[in-house]
Design a protein around this motif. Structure first.
Motif: not given
Length: 160
Positions: A102-115, A117-124
């Protein structure tokens, strides 16, 4: 645990460098595209409905992007092995970079918290960046809706 991306890129920012393994073997880096516009689309997962539709759409328009001198790169956290299977199954012509760390996803700001069905998780977060021939961010699409997206990106890229 992978950190959350706190980076937010803006128009005119220098595109973050990357060096990742890609489908078919070998690797891909930002420097490979120096002097030509580059479309980088981030997608969450190989062979899921929206990600497949998006990749097939970019593949269908690849000849038009190529004719206009614009390169395309798909990026997801999936493995090279997964990318290879995805490319074969759907006859994709777009190179796919494997960002398992996830180095590129983090550098480009797209690795974020998502939700969902009421569940939160990290993803692109599905996002696309148009990088000009000068290496600067020319356009950003955040939280992309797949329908018509590849066509919108092509139109914007042709305006560079």
């Amino acid at each position: 645990m992978t950190e959350v991306s706190t980076i937010q890129l803006n128009l005119g920012d220098k595109a973050p460098d990357f060096h990742l393994p890609r489908d078919g073997g070998g690797d891909v880096r930002l420097a490979d595209f120096a002097g030509k516009p580059l479309v980088v689309y981030f997608y969450p997962k190989d062979d899921t409905t929206a990600c497949t539709t998006e990749s097939i759409s970019f593949t269908a328009l690849a000849p038009e992007f190529h004719k206009a001198g614009i390169a395309i790169l798909g990026v997801s956290p999936d493995s090279v092995k997964s990318h290879d299977k995805f490319v074969r199954k759907h006859a994709l012509s777009i190179p796919l970079a494997s960002d398992e760390e996830k180095t590129m996803a983090i550098a480009y700001g797209v690795w974020r918290e998502k939700s969902m069905y009421g569940r939160t998780y990290m993803g692109v977060v599905r996002s696309t960046f148009l990088i000009g021939a000068d290496g600067l961010i020319a356009r950003i699409w955040d939280k992309v809706k797949v329908a018509g997206h590849a066509e919108d990106v092509l139109a914007a890229a042709k305006e560079l």
